[in-house]
Scaffold this motif. Sequence first.
Motif, short mmCIF file in Angstrom:
data_model
loop_
_atom_site.label_atom_id
_atom_site.label_comp_id
_atom_site.label_asym_id
_atom_site.label_seq_id
_atom_site.Cartn_x
_atom_site.Cartn_y
_atom_site.Cartn_z
N ARG A 60 0.84 -1.21 0.00
CA ARG A 60 0.00 0.00 0.00
C ARG A 60 0.87 1.25 0.00
NH1 ARG A 60 -5.22 -1.05 0.26
NH2 ARG A 60 -6.14 -2.72 1.53
N GLU A 61 1.93 1.24 0.81
CA GLU A 61 2.82 2.40 0.88
C GLU A 61 3.50 2.65 -0.46
OE1 GLU A 61 6.86 3.90 3.26
OE2 GLU A 61 5.91 2.00 3.78
N PHE A 62 3.82 1.57 -1.18
CA PHE A 62 4.44 1.73 -2.49
C PHE A 62 3.51 2.41 -3.47
CE2 PHE A 62 5.36 0.10 -6.79
CZ PHE A 62 6.64 0.61 -6.95
N GLY A 63 2.20 2.20 -3.31
CA GLY A 63 1.24 2.88 -4.17
C GLY A 63 0.21 1.99 -4.83
N PHE A 64 0.23 0.68 -4.54
CA PHE A 64 -0.77 -0.20 -5.14
C PHE A 64 -2.12 0.01 -4.49
CE2 PHE A 64 2.98 -3.02 -6.17
CZ PHE A 64 2.90 -2.83 -7.53
N THR A 65 -3.15 0.20 -5.32
CA THR A 65 -4.51 0.33 -4.82
C THR A 65 -5.33 -0.93 -5.05
OG1 THR A 65 -5.17 1.37 -6.92
CG2 THR A 65 -4.54 2.84 -5.12
N ASN A 66 -4.84 -1.80 -5.91
CA ASN A 66 -5.48 -3.10 -6.16
C ASN A 66 -4.49 -4.19 -5.77
OD1 ASN A 66 -7.84 -1.93 -7.45
ND2 ASN A 66 -6.51 -1.54 -9.21
N ILE A 67 -4.87 -4.99 -4.77
CA ILE A 67 -3.95 -5.99 -4.22
C ILE A 67 -4.70 -7.30 -4.04
CG2 ILE A 67 -2.52 -6.63 -2.23
CD1 ILE A 67 -2.19 -3.59 -1.69
N SER A 68 -4.15 -8.38 -4.58
CA SER A 68 -4.75 -9.69 -4.35
C SER A 68 -4.21 -10.27 -3.05
CB SER A 68 -4.43 -10.64 -5.51
OG SER A 68 -4.96 -11.92 -5.23
N LEU A 69 -5.12 -10.70 -2.21
CA LEU A 69 -4.73 -11.28 -0.92
C LEU A 69 -4.36 -12.74 -1.05
CD1 LEU A 69 -7.56 -9.69 1.24
CD2 LEU A 69 -5.21 -8.85 0.95
N GLY A 70 -4.81 -13.39 -2.12
CA GLY A 70 -4.47 -14.79 -2.30
C GLY A 70 -5.50 -15.51 -3.15
N THR A 71 -5.33 -16.82 -3.24
CA THR A 71 -6.25 -17.69 -3.97
C THR A 71 -6.90 -18.63 -2.97
OG1 THR A 71 -4.98 -17.58 -6.01
CG2 THR A 71 -6.42 -19.48 -5.74
N LEU A 72 -8.23 -18.76 -3.07
CA LEU A 72 -8.98 -19.65 -2.18
C LEU A 72 -9.02 -21.02 -2.84
CD1 LEU A 72 -11.56 -16.94 -1.23
CD2 LEU A 72 -9.76 -17.89 0.22
N ASP A 73 -8.16 -21.90 -2.38
CA ASP A 73 -7.82 -23.15 -3.06
C ASP A 73 -9.05 -23.92 -3.53
OD1 ASP A 73 -6.03 -25.20 -3.91
OD2 ASP A 73 -6.63 -26.35 -2.15
N TYR A 74 -8.97 -24.37 -4.79
CA TYR A 74 -10.09 -25.07 -5.41
C TYR A 74 -9.98 -26.59 -5.25
CZ TYR A 74 -9.33 -20.66 -7.99
OH TYR A 74 -9.06 -19.37 -8.33
N ARG A 292 10.68 4.12 -18.20
CA ARG A 292 11.68 4.25 -19.27
C ARG A 292 11.14 5.03 -20.47
NH1 ARG A 292 15.90 0.99 -19.75
NH2 ARG A 292 14.95 -0.63 -18.46
N VAL A 293 9.86 4.82 -20.81
CA VAL A 293 9.29 5.51 -21.97
C VAL A 293 8.70 6.86 -21.61
CG1 VAL A 293 8.84 3.33 -23.14
CG2 VAL A 293 6.99 4.43 -21.85
N GLY A 294 8.73 7.22 -20.32
CA GLY A 294 8.27 8.54 -19.92
C GLY A 294 6.81 8.61 -19.52
N ASN A 295 6.25 7.49 -19.04
CA ASN A 295 4.85 7.48 -18.61
C ASN A 295 4.71 8.24 -17.29
OD1 ASN A 295 2.43 6.51 -17.16
ND2 ASN A 295 2.17 5.23 -18.97
N PRO A 296 3.95 9.36 -17.27
CA PRO A 296 3.88 10.18 -16.05
C PRO A 296 3.08 9.54 -14.93
CG PRO A 296 2.37 11.04 -17.72
CD PRO A 296 3.17 9.94 -18.38
N TYR A 297 2.21 8.58 -15.26
CA TYR A 297 1.37 7.98 -14.23
C TYR A 297 2.15 7.08 -13.29
CZ TYR A 297 -2.24 9.73 -17.34
OH TYR A 297 -3.01 10.56 -18.12
N MET A 298 3.36 6.73 -13.66
CA MET A 298 4.18 5.92 -12.78
C MET A 298 4.64 6.71 -11.55
SD MET A 298 4.06 2.97 -14.14
CE MET A 298 2.41 3.52 -14.61
N ARG A 299 4.49 8.03 -11.60
CA ARG A 299 4.89 8.84 -10.45
C ARG A 299 3.96 8.63 -9.25
NH1 ARG A 299 5.09 13.95 -14.26
NH2 ARG A 299 6.85 13.38 -15.58
N THR A 300 2.83 7.96 -9.46
CA THR A 300 1.95 7.67 -8.33
C THR A 300 2.55 6.60 -7.43
OG1 THR A 300 0.72 6.00 -9.59
CG2 THR A 300 -0.10 8.27 -9.68
#
Length: 437
Positions: A60-74, A292-300
């Motif tokens: 979360r501190e790094f900036g991820f807003t979507n995080i998978s907590l895991g897989t509920l084993d099938y 590397r290609v200059g995407n400004p959204y990576m600054r989030t």
Amino acid sequence: MTTTHMLDQARAILAVADAKLEKLRNVRPYLIDLSLRENPVGSAIGQTLADKLAILPKLREFGFTNISLGTLDYAMPDELEVDDDFMMYLRDNHIDMTGCFAFTAMGIAAPDGTFTPDASQLKLAAYTVPNTVHEIYLSKLGMQGNYDLPTLRRSLPVSVQWLHDNMRGDNGGKPRILINIVDGCDAFSESLETTCEILALLATLPIEGITMEDDRGTYLPFQVGAYVAVARNYLPPPFKILVHVHSGAGFENASVMEALLNGADGAWGGLPKRAAVIGHASLAELIANLVRVGNPYMRTYRLDQLLPLATGLQELDEMAPVPDDLPIVGHNAYRLSLSFFAQRADRFMDLPPEAIGGTYGYRVCPVISDSPVLAGRLAEVTGKPPSIFGSDVTTQMIRLMRRDLRAGERIDYDEPTALMTLYERALASLPLPDVAA
């Protein structure tokens, strides 16, 4: 053909490449981080509950807003995993799960209309995880032993509706549901008609979008791009399309770029390179390449933490160092063997290590290393400034390495003891100063 005409053709060809770069610069990628699941799946060690509780706030501190907590084993739902303990702990301790996902399997609708939710769906609702990546198979081999195509057709809409009826999404809203076609590339290559039929069905369902995998990493980038383009025709915005590509044949990062260029919104994966097979197109690599290609959204994102966080997580999972020669995150990725190879902040398409929280190091290779590299490596080993190691002695070191190889001696001069022995030999063999002058 005139010189002017050939130059015009060259400009036209490069304009196509420039247009692709501009598209990558302007994409705001939808990313789901799987560092809590993808990486430990391929690890020789794995993660404990304590590990996961320590990792989540870092993501979360790094900036991820979507995080998978895991897989509920099938396969063995009765035998709980650390992923189950983790989600129950978050629920029981009222820890915010906004933006969190868990992977689930599709429930089954019988011909008479009776619906049986998968055990993973029941767990998802019980654990109060707000969003899910809901997995299906479309290839014959993928469906084998799970369900047939008619069962898939009637079950998928009911399974999605069950999720809406039994989940509460972020902040009490609707759950975000992404349908993951686990064998997506196989399905496209095996049966285009069936795959497109299911895509058309998905377009009628209350889902956020789809994800599709190259789960063995064996499809070429242009194939992955083509499959994404077909899916985009059936699922126009605002439907999301994400990809997940494993490192089977070394195409993985190029495949993700092709996917973005052909209409994908983003990707899911772990921050480190480690994955269920030999690696995957990690989010660390994707973020770094968009920087590397200059995407400004990576600054989030906390880019100054990208390298230490990605390597730290992999070291935790493996209880061993990150392999030296991994691109971007490996120890040798930013250890110069020749000063000419240095990436600079003022040069297009370069990504100096400082941009992602790293620094340059030095690696002595006897065939190619030059004086700045030798001085830098001596400084690392001795703790003294590189400026004290003059070009006279480093040039002599180069001469000695060449002579050793010609004499059949193979020495690892990067190793500190061997490096200092080489340095002492060079000092001792330098011409004496002309005292008469």
